[in-house]
Design a protein around this motif. Sequence first.
Motif, mmCIF file in Angstrom:
data_model
loop_
_atom_site.group_PDB
_atom_site.id
_atom_site.type_symbol
_atom_site.label_atom_id
_atom_site.label_comp_id
_atom_site.label_asym_id
_atom_site.label_seq_id
_atom_site.Cartn_x
_atom_site.Cartn_y
_atom_site.Cartn_z
ATOM 1 N N GLY A 138 0.807 -0.950 0.066
ATOM 2 C CA GLY A 138 0.200 0.046 0.174
ATOM 3 C C GLY A 138 0.801 1.175 0.011
ATOM 4 O O GLY A 138 0.528 2.329 -0.408
ATOM 5 N N LEU A 139 1.977 1.477 0.682
ATOM 6 C CA LEU A 139 2.809 2.295 0.793
ATOM 7 C C LEU A 139 3.329 2.784 -0.594
ATOM 8 O O LEU A 139 3.404 3.988 -1.170
ATOM 9 C CB LEU A 139 4.065 2.112 1.801
ATOM 10 C CG LEU A 139 4.926 3.353 1.712
ATOM 11 C CD1 LEU A 139 4.499 4.612 2.177
ATOM 12 C CD2 LEU A 139 6.350 2.872 2.649
ATOM 13 N N THR A 142 0.744 4.049 -2.827
ATOM 14 C CA THR A 142 0.451 5.374 -2.313
ATOM 15 C C THR A 142 1.382 6.541 -3.206
ATOM 16 O O THR A 142 1.152 7.212 -3.901
ATOM 17 C CB THR A 142 0.522 5.606 -0.929
ATOM 18 O OG1 THR A 142 -0.641 4.722 -0.367
ATOM 19 C CG2 THR A 142 0.329 6.830 -0.642
ATOM 20 N N ALA A 157 -0.389 12.322 1.119
ATOM 21 C CA ALA A 157 -0.618 10.937 0.866
ATOM 22 C C ALA A 157 0.103 9.772 1.843
ATOM 23 O O ALA A 157 -0.506 9.228 2.250
ATOM 24 C CB ALA A 157 -0.634 10.867 -0.851
ATOM 25 N N VAL A 158 1.260 9.956 1.702
ATOM 26 C CA VAL A 158 2.316 9.290 2.376
ATOM 27 C C VAL A 158 1.757 9.147 3.858
ATOM 28 O O VAL A 158 1.830 8.040 4.547
ATOM 29 C CB VAL A 158 3.428 9.211 2.123
ATOM 30 C CG1 VAL A 158 4.526 8.394 3.036
ATOM 31 C CG2 VAL A 158 3.894 8.892 0.786
ATOM 32 N N TYR A 161 -1.311 7.769 4.500
ATOM 33 C CA TYR A 161 -1.487 6.310 4.290
ATOM 34 C C TYR A 161 -0.962 5.613 5.765
ATOM 35 O O TYR A 161 -1.379 4.490 5.995
ATOM 36 C CB TYR A 161 -0.747 5.788 3.048
ATOM 37 C CG TYR A 161 -0.596 4.465 3.038
ATOM 38 C CD1 TYR A 161 -1.804 3.490 2.891
ATOM 39 C CD2 TYR A 161 0.237 3.675 3.475
ATOM 40 C CE1 TYR A 161 -1.798 2.230 2.709
ATOM 41 C CE2 TYR A 161 0.451 2.240 3.347
ATOM 42 C CZ TYR A 161 -0.580 1.730 3.113
ATOM 43 O OH TYR A 161 -0.701 0.138 3.165
ATOM 44 N N ALA A 164 -3.208 5.665 8.607
ATOM 45 C CA ALA A 164 -4.224 4.554 8.529
ATOM 46 C C ALA A 164 -3.805 3.059 8.762
ATOM 47 O O ALA A 164 -4.226 2.518 9.504
ATOM 48 C CB ALA A 164 -4.966 4.610 7.169
ATOM 49 N N ALA A 165 -2.513 2.803 7.997
ATOM 50 C CA ALA A 165 -2.029 1.569 8.279
ATOM 51 C C ALA A 165 -1.509 1.238 9.646
ATOM 52 O O ALA A 165 -1.479 0.011 9.758
ATOM 53 C CB ALA A 165 -0.741 1.630 7.291
ATOM 54 N N SER A 173 2.132 -1.505 10.835
ATOM 55 C CA SER A 173 2.810 -0.992 9.636
ATOM 56 C C SER A 173 4.255 -0.386 9.493
ATOM 57 O O SER A 173 4.463 0.999 9.562
ATOM 58 C CB SER A 173 1.833 0.279 8.967
ATOM 59 O OG SER A 173 2.430 0.570 7.586
#
Length: 225
Positions: A138-139, A142, A157-158, A161, A164-165, A173
């Motif tokens: 996902g990273l 992103t 965005a990073v 993310y 959230a992760a 994460s």
Amino acid sequence: MTAYFDLPRRLAAEALGSALLLAVVIGSGIMGERLAGGNVAIALLGNTVATGAGLVVLITVFGPISGAHFNPAVTLVALLRKEMSTRDALLYPPAQVAGAVAGVWLAHAMFGEPILQISTRLRDGPAQMLSEAVATFGLVVTILGAVRFRPDFTAVAVGLYITAAYWFTASTSFANPAVTVARALSDTFAGVAPASAPAFILSQLVGALLATGVFGWLLKDQDRP
């Protein structure tokens, strides 16, 4: 005019950015645990918010200098995508790991903890490994998607993310081999036992490679019919 930064400055940026990132991760983990009164969820929330916010700032500041990888898995992706030379790709990870370790030691010093530590926090099992593969996948997705479609939004965005992760993965994460190595040297809230680290790193690399393949296909330009 785009500024050019030579290799020593780029390596210094990777080391310094990685150091500050780990100071945030470890320091906020210690602070969160001390203030949470035994409530692990509150401690994790503090750790999460600080890490996500720190990433936004660090990527914004160091991105124009070195690309703000702070992560050997991200450097590997850049190499595979031919966005950096083999020489640079071999030199980035040592700088990232050295900086990350220094950041851990800095956090320990700021909170009056013993500088040299080894984590005893085991994070083992298939669920943890799957989590790290998903987190890193996902990273990378992103990063690749943001750089392609909204480059000015990449830092945010990073940060979002990873925020959230921290909560939707069982491993919280890590998604970063340099972070994993460094966190093995901290027997605090954010640590990981050295025995757990190799499987974490392998899972992270698998996630990064999968994301590179999948998004390389998704983002490949095609002629319209």
